[in-house]
Design an enzyme around this catalytic site. Structure first.
Site, PDB file in Angstrom:
ATOM      1  N   GLU A  33       0.833  -1.204   0.000  1.00  0.00           N
ATOM      2  CA  GLU A  33       0.000   0.000   0.000  1.00  0.00           C
ATOM      3  C   GLU A  33       0.868   1.255   0.000  1.00  0.00           C
ATOM      4  O   GLU A  33       0.611   2.212  -0.748  1.00  0.00           O
ATOM      5  CB  GLU A  33      -0.919   0.004   1.224  1.00  0.00           C
ATOM      6  CG  GLU A  33      -1.842   1.210   1.297  1.00  0.00           C
ATOM      7  CD  GLU A  33      -2.780   1.173   2.478  1.00  0.00           C
ATOM      8  OE1 GLU A  33      -3.466   2.190   2.720  1.00  0.00           O
ATOM      9  OE2 GLU A  33      -2.824   0.145   3.183  1.00  0.00           O
ATOM     10  N   GLN A  90       2.649  27.340  -8.859  1.00  0.00           N
ATOM     11  CA  GLN A  90       3.023  28.747  -8.755  1.00  0.00           C
ATOM     12  C   GLN A  90       3.451  29.306 -10.109  1.00  0.00           C
ATOM     13  O   GLN A  90       3.132  30.458 -10.449  1.00  0.00           O
ATOM     14  CB  GLN A  90       4.157  28.912  -7.736  1.00  0.00           C
ATOM     15  CG  GLN A  90       4.528  30.349  -7.411  1.00  0.00           C
ATOM     16  CD  GLN A  90       3.471  31.033  -6.541  1.00  0.00           C
ATOM     17  OE1 GLN A  90       2.636  30.376  -5.926  1.00  0.00           O
ATOM     18  NE2 GLN A  90       3.514  32.357  -6.491  1.00  0.00           N
ATOM     19  N   GLY A 130      -2.229  32.599 -11.753  1.00  0.00           N
ATOM     20  CA  GLY A 130      -3.643  32.445 -11.423  1.00  0.00           C
ATOM     21  C   GLY A 130      -4.294  31.261 -12.096  1.00  0.00           C
ATOM     22  O   GLY A 130      -5.228  30.653 -11.546  1.00  0.00           O
TER      23      GLY A 130
END
Length: 385
Positions: free
Chosen positions: A248, A342, A346
Site C-alpha cells: 500500500e 506557482q 492564477g
C-alpha cells in the site's frame, strides 16, 4: 535519467493504457468529477482491458503476473494525463493482495472471476470515526451466532474509498472482546456482500481532491455474514493488515512520484506557451531554476521508486524501507507540485488546468496509508530510536 525497471511488455502495456486514457477517459473526465465517480460500466471496461487480472492466477481468469510494476505503469499514465481510474486503485492495490494471500480455494473461485471482469468491485473498510492509523482502536463488532453459521456485524466505518459502488467490502471487525492488555488481538476480516440486509451506505463524502474516487460512510446494523465469508483465520486481521501495508505504501509513493513528474511536464509546457512582459515565462531565470530544482527532486523520487519496485518484486522491500520511500516521495511531491502550480500563476488555481487537480489530489498522499508522522516513527524505530 534512463530507467531499467520496466521491460518491453511493460512498455507495450503503457502504450495501450495511454491510448485508452486518451480515448475513453480524458473526453468524459469532467462529468466523472461532477458525479463523484466513473459510471459503473467503466470498471467493466477496465476488466475487459485486463487491468484487474494482471496479478490474478490464470485459473481464476487472470494473467498470473507478479509484482507491482504494471500497476506502477497505470499510476504513471493516469497522472501524466491528469486523470484517475476512480476507486480502481483500491480494488487492485489494496483488496486483491488480501484475497490472493488469505482467501481459501472456494472463496477464490467464487470471487476472483468477477473481480477480474469488474462485475464484482471491492473496497476495504478499516477506518472508523474514532480509529484511523490506530487500527487497534477498532470498535465495530462481529459476534458469532449461537448455531455457528454466521456473524452478526454492527458498527460504522468512514473514509471508505469505493464504498459507494462496491459489491463486496472487506470489513475489519472485532470478533472477540476488547483486551486492553493486547489491543491488537481479536480482529478479523469479514467479506460483506453489500446487498445484505442491514448494510447501508451513508454520506458520500465531499473531498477537496480525488473527486472521481467515491468515498463514503458505511453502517452495519445486525448484518448477517456467513462464516464462509471470513477471510483467513479469526482473530488474525491485525497481522494481515500490517503485512499488506508495504505494498500500500509503495503504491502511494509511486502515485506521488508520478504526480510530481506530471506536474513538471505540465509546467514546462505552460511556461513555454505563456507570455508576460513580452516574452515567454520560460525565459526568466527564476522559471528555469525552479523547474531545474523540481526535476532534480523528481529524479530522486524516481530512483527510490524504481529501487523499491525491484525490491518488492523480489520480496525484499522492508516495512521501514516502504515507509521511507512513501515519506520522501509524498513530501517531495508536495513541494514540486506547489512550485509548478506557482509557475502557472492564477491559472494554476483554475480546475480546467490539470496542475490544479494534481495539487488537490496529491495532498492526501501524506495522510492515507499512514501519515508522514507515522512513517517517521517507523523509520526512527528501524534506527533503534
Amino acid at each position: 535519467m534512463r530507467r531499467t525497471v520496466f521491460n518491453e511488455d511493460h512498455e507495450a502495456f503503457r502504450e495501450t493504457i495511454r491510448d485508452f486514457i486518451a480515448n475513453e477517459v480524458v473526453p468524459v473526465y469532467e462529468s466523472w468529477e461532477a458525479d463523484g465517480h466513473p459510471p459503473r460500466d467503466f470498471y467493466r471496461q477496465l476488466g475487459e482491458l485486463g487491468v484487474y487480472g494482471i496479478e490474478v492466477p490464470e485459473e481464476y481468469g487472470g494473467a498470473g503476473e507478479s509484482g507491482f510494476k504494471y500497476q506502477a505503469v497505470i499510476a504513471e499514465e493516469t497522472a501524466r494525463a491528469g486523470v484517475s481510474f476512480g476507486s480502481s486503485g483500491v480494488h487492485t492495490g489494496l483488496v486483491l493482495p488480501y484475497l490472493l494471500e488469505y482467501a481459501n480455494e472456494e472463496q477464490k473461485r467464487r470471487w476472483l472471476p468477477g473481480f477480474v471482469s469488474g462485475d464484482i468491485m471491492t473496497a476495504i473498510a478499516m477506518t472508523e470515526p474514532g480509529a484511523g492509523s490506530d487500527l487497534a482502536g477498532i470498535t465495530t463488532t462481529a459476534r458469532l451466532s449461537e448455531d455457528g453459521t454466521h456473524y452478526v456485524l454492527n458498527g460504522a466505518k468512514t473514509f471508505i474509498t469505493g464504498g459507494v459502488l462496491a459489491d463486496l467490502v472487506l470489513v475489519v471487525a472485532r470478533t472477540a472482546a476488547y483486551d486492553p492488555e493486547n489491543r491488537r488481538a481479536g480482529l478479523s476480516i469479514l467479506c460483506v456482500d453489500t446487498t445484505s440486509p442491514g448494510y447501508s451506505v451513508g454520506r458520500k463524502l465531499q473531498k477537496i481532491g480525488l473527486r472521481t474516487s467515491d468515498t463514503a460512510e458505511l453502517a452495519f446494523v445486525d448484518v448477517k455474514v456467513p462464516v464462509e465469508d471470513l477471510l483467513g483465520e479469526e482473530g488474525r486481521a491485525f497481522s494481515y493488515l500490517t503485512h499488506n501495508l508495504v505494498q500500500e505504501r509503495l503504491a502511494i509513493a509511486v502515485g506521488a512520484y508520478a504526480a510530481a513528474a506530471a506536474a513538471v511536464r505540465f509546467a514546462v509546457q505552460y511556461v513555454k506557451d505563456r507570455k508576460v512582459f513580452g516574452k515567454a515565462v520560460a525565459e526568466f531565470q527564476n522559471t528555469k531554476f525552479t523547474l531545474a530544482d523540481c526535476q532534480a527532486q523528481v529524479l530522486a523520487q524516481q530512483s527510490m521508486v524504481d529501487q523499491a519496485l525491484e525490491l518488492y518484486q523480489n520480496g525484499e522491500l522492508s516495512v521501514a524501507d516502504a515507509a521511507a520511500v512513501k515519506l520522501f516521495c509524498t513530501e517531495s511531491a508536495s513541494t514540486v507540485i506547489d512550485k509548478c502550480l506557482q509557475l502557472h500563476g492564477g491559472y494554476g488555481y483554475i480546475l480546467e488546468y490539470p496542475i490544479a487537480r494534481l495539487y488537490t489530489d496529491n495532498r492526501v498522499f501524506r495522510i492515507y496509508g499512514g501519515t508522514s508522522e507515522v512513517m517517521r516513527s517507523i523509520i526512527a524505530k528501524s534506527l533503534g530510536l
